[in-house]
Scaffold this motif. Structure first.
Motif, PDB file in Angstrom:
ATOM      1  N   SER A 138       0.847  -1.184   0.000  1.00  0.00           N
ATOM      2  CA  SER A 138       0.000   0.000   0.000  1.00  0.00           C
ATOM      3  C   SER A 138       0.887   1.241   0.000  1.00  0.00           C
ATOM      4  O   SER A 138       1.825   1.345   0.788  1.00  0.00           O
ATOM      5  CB  SER A 138      -0.897  -0.023   1.251  1.00  0.00           C
ATOM      6  OG  SER A 138      -1.600   1.195   1.384  1.00  0.00           O
ATOM      7  N   GLY A 142       0.943   5.941  -6.020  1.00  0.00           N
ATOM      8  CA  GLY A 142       0.378   4.713  -6.586  1.00  0.00           C
ATOM      9  C   GLY A 142      -0.273   4.910  -7.938  1.00  0.00           C
ATOM     10  O   GLY A 142      -0.093   4.096  -8.852  1.00  0.00           O
ATOM     11  N   MET A 143      -1.004   6.013  -8.093  1.00  0.00           N
ATOM     12  CA  MET A 143      -1.675   6.250  -9.375  1.00  0.00           C
ATOM     13  C   MET A 143      -0.658   6.532 -10.476  1.00  0.00           C
ATOM     14  O   MET A 143      -0.799   6.045 -11.601  1.00  0.00           O
ATOM     15  CB  MET A 143      -2.661   7.423  -9.249  1.00  0.00           C
ATOM     16  CG  MET A 143      -3.816   7.123  -8.291  1.00  0.00           C
ATOM     17  SD  MET A 143      -4.818   5.715  -8.791  1.00  0.00           S
ATOM     18  CE  MET A 143      -5.893   6.492  -9.955  1.00  0.00           C
ATOM     19  N   VAL A 183      -7.778   0.774  -4.875  1.00  0.00           N
ATOM     20  CA  VAL A 183      -7.642   2.129  -4.362  1.00  0.00           C
ATOM     21  C   VAL A 183      -8.626   2.294  -3.200  1.00  0.00           C
ATOM     22  O   VAL A 183      -9.757   1.799  -3.265  1.00  0.00           O
ATOM     23  CB  VAL A 183      -7.879   3.203  -5.449  1.00  0.00           C
ATOM     24  CG1 VAL A 183      -9.311   3.177  -5.983  1.00  0.00           C
ATOM     25  CG2 VAL A 183      -7.547   4.589  -4.926  1.00  0.00           C
ATOM     26  N   ASP A 184      -8.160   2.930  -2.141  1.00  0.00           N
ATOM     27  CA  ASP A 184      -9.007   3.290  -0.999  1.00  0.00           C
ATOM     28  C   ASP A 184      -9.062   4.809  -1.000  1.00  0.00           C
ATOM     29  O   ASP A 184      -8.096   5.478  -0.606  1.00  0.00           O
ATOM     30  CB  ASP A 184      -8.408   2.752   0.303  1.00  0.00           C
ATOM     31  CG  ASP A 184      -9.278   3.055   1.518  1.00  0.00           C
ATOM     32  OD1 ASP A 184      -9.986   4.089   1.515  1.00  0.00           O
ATOM     33  OD2 ASP A 184      -9.227   2.275   2.476  1.00  0.00           O
ATOM     34  N   THR A 185     -10.179   5.363  -1.477  1.00  0.00           N
ATOM     35  CA  THR A 185     -10.284   6.809  -1.630  1.00  0.00           C
ATOM     36  C   THR A 185     -10.406   7.526  -0.295  1.00  0.00           C
ATOM     37  O   THR A 185     -10.047   8.698  -0.204  1.00  0.00           O
ATOM     38  CB  THR A 185     -11.466   7.182  -2.547  1.00  0.00           C
ATOM     39  OG1 THR A 185     -12.675   6.642  -2.008  1.00  0.00           O
ATOM     40  CG2 THR A 185     -11.253   6.657  -3.964  1.00  0.00           C
ATOM     41  N   ASP A 200      -1.736   7.575  -2.461  1.00  0.00           N
ATOM     42  CA  ASP A 200      -2.463   7.513  -3.729  1.00  0.00           C
ATOM     43  C   ASP A 200      -1.785   8.233  -4.894  1.00  0.00           C
ATOM     44  O   ASP A 200      -1.777   7.718  -6.005  1.00  0.00           O
ATOM     45  CB  ASP A 200      -3.914   7.969  -3.573  1.00  0.00           C
ATOM     46  CG  ASP A 200      -4.090   9.381  -3.054  1.00  0.00           C
ATOM     47  OD1 ASP A 200      -3.086  10.049  -2.730  1.00  0.00           O
ATOM     48  OD2 ASP A 200      -5.253   9.816  -2.958  1.00  0.00           O
ATOM     49  N   ARG A 201      -1.186   9.390  -4.673  1.00  0.00           N
ATOM     50  CA  ARG A 201      -0.525  10.089  -5.785  1.00  0.00           C
ATOM     51  C   ARG A 201       0.610   9.245  -6.360  1.00  0.00           C
ATOM     52  O   ARG A 201       0.755   9.122  -7.572  1.00  0.00           O
ATOM     53  CB  ARG A 201       0.009  11.450  -5.335  1.00  0.00           C
ATOM     54  CG  ARG A 201      -1.099  12.467  -5.095  1.00  0.00           C
ATOM     55  CD  ARG A 201      -0.557  13.823  -4.704  1.00  0.00           C
ATOM     56  NE  ARG A 201       0.152  14.426  -5.826  1.00  0.00           N
ATOM     57  CZ  ARG A 201       1.136  15.312  -5.685  1.00  0.00           C
ATOM     58  NH1 ARG A 201       1.535  15.685  -4.496  1.00  0.00           N
ATOM     59  NH2 ARG A 201       1.727  15.821  -6.745  1.00  0.00           N
ATOM     60  N   HIS A 234      -6.771   7.408   0.998  1.00  0.00           N
ATOM     61  CA  HIS A 234      -5.841   7.958   0.001  1.00  0.00           C
ATOM     62  C   HIS A 234      -4.652   7.024  -0.219  1.00  0.00           C
ATOM     63  O   HIS A 234      -3.498   7.436  -0.182  1.00  0.00           O
ATOM     64  CB  HIS A 234      -5.363   9.364   0.408  1.00  0.00           C
ATOM     65  CG  HIS A 234      -6.486  10.304   0.686  1.00  0.00           C
ATOM     66  ND1 HIS A 234      -7.255  10.849  -0.316  1.00  0.00           N
ATOM     67  CD2 HIS A 234      -6.996  10.752   1.858  1.00  0.00           C
ATOM     68  CE1 HIS A 234      -8.188  11.612   0.229  1.00  0.00           C
ATOM     69  NE2 HIS A 234      -8.058  11.572   1.547  1.00  0.00           N
ATOM     70  N   ARG A 235      -4.970   5.739  -0.459  1.00  0.00           N
ATOM     71  CA  ARG A 235      -3.943   4.713  -0.638  1.00  0.00           C
ATOM     72  C   ARG A 235      -4.257   3.876  -1.877  1.00  0.00           C
ATOM     73  O   ARG A 235      -5.420   3.693  -2.236  1.00  0.00           O
ATOM     74  CB  ARG A 235      -3.895   3.756   0.565  1.00  0.00           C
ATOM     75  CG  ARG A 235      -3.869   4.386   1.918  1.00  0.00           C
ATOM     76  CD  ARG A 235      -2.570   4.802   2.473  1.00  0.00           C
ATOM     77  NE  ARG A 235      -1.514   3.833   2.415  1.00  0.00           N
ATOM     78  CZ  ARG A 235      -0.234   4.188   2.541  1.00  0.00           C
ATOM     79  NH1 ARG A 235       0.112   5.428   2.715  1.00  0.00           N
ATOM     80  NH2 ARG A 235       0.713   3.273   2.492  1.00  0.00           N
ATOM     81  N   VAL A 236      -3.211   3.356  -2.496  1.00  0.00           N
ATOM     82  CA  VAL A 236      -3.327   2.406  -3.605  1.00  0.00           C
ATOM     83  C   VAL A 236      -2.607   1.138  -3.168  1.00  0.00           C
ATOM     84  O   VAL A 236      -1.492   1.206  -2.635  1.00  0.00           O
ATOM     85  CB  VAL A 236      -2.712   2.967  -4.908  1.00  0.00           C
ATOM     86  CG1 VAL A 236      -2.658   1.902  -5.998  1.00  0.00           C
ATOM     87  CG2 VAL A 236      -3.511   4.173  -5.397  1.00  0.00           C
TER      88      VAL A 236
END
Length: 155
Positions: free
Chosen positions: A46, A52-53, A72-74, A49-50, A77-79
């Motif tokens: 994990s 990971g994306m 993704v967990d919005t 998010d930035r 904020h994790r990928v």
């Protein structure tokens, strides 16, 4: 994705549950999320998010096969990238979290999102996962890009 691939993806994911039937029932009739234990069929890395994306975008652009299952967990904020299980794995870096044996991961079914968790790349049931070396290279490249972009965004 075809219905056969959805079915295979469901069976593959549910196999990680203590009771696959209960898992599938939770997906269909409960909250839509099952807690699955990492470390047997897969681990999850994990990342913020930035990062990971951007890494996932790099993985899609490469000439390699399509990326492995990615969540993704919005809300958090994790990928999360699904990797082969590796008890000796040592992922080190700011914001990286490795879920292996003894860790539990909240997972929706491959055919829909649940709460704040959704598949960016759903499992197809083949067991294909992210290759750790390939993922590490994409994360390093994404991190370098973010290091350059962040000062521009803060200006």
């Amino acid at each position: 994705m075809s219905e056969v691939m959805w079915d295979r993806g469901v069976e593959w994911l549910a196999a990680a549950a203590t009771d696959p039937r209960v898992c599938k029932r939770e997906w269909d009739q409960g909250e839509g999320i099952a807690l699955l234990e990492a470390g047997r069929y897969w681990d999850v890395l994990s990342v913020p998010d930035r990062l990971g994306m951007l890494a996932l975008d790099l993985l899609w652009q490469s000439s390699r096969p399509a990326p492995g299952p990615t969540l993704v967990d919005t809300a958090a904020h994790r990928v999360g990238f699904f990797l082969p299980p590796d008890p000796g794995s040592r992922w080190i870096g700011a914001g990286l979290r490795h879920a292996g044996r003894g860790s539990w991961v909240a997972v929706p079914p491959p055919y829909r999102s649940a709460r704040f968790v959704e598949w960016l790349v759903p499992p197809d049931g083949s067991g294909f996962l992210h290759a750790p070396v390939t993922l590490e290279l994409a994360l390093r490249q994404a991190n370098g890009t973010l290091a350059v972009l962040t000062p521009l965004c803060d200006a």
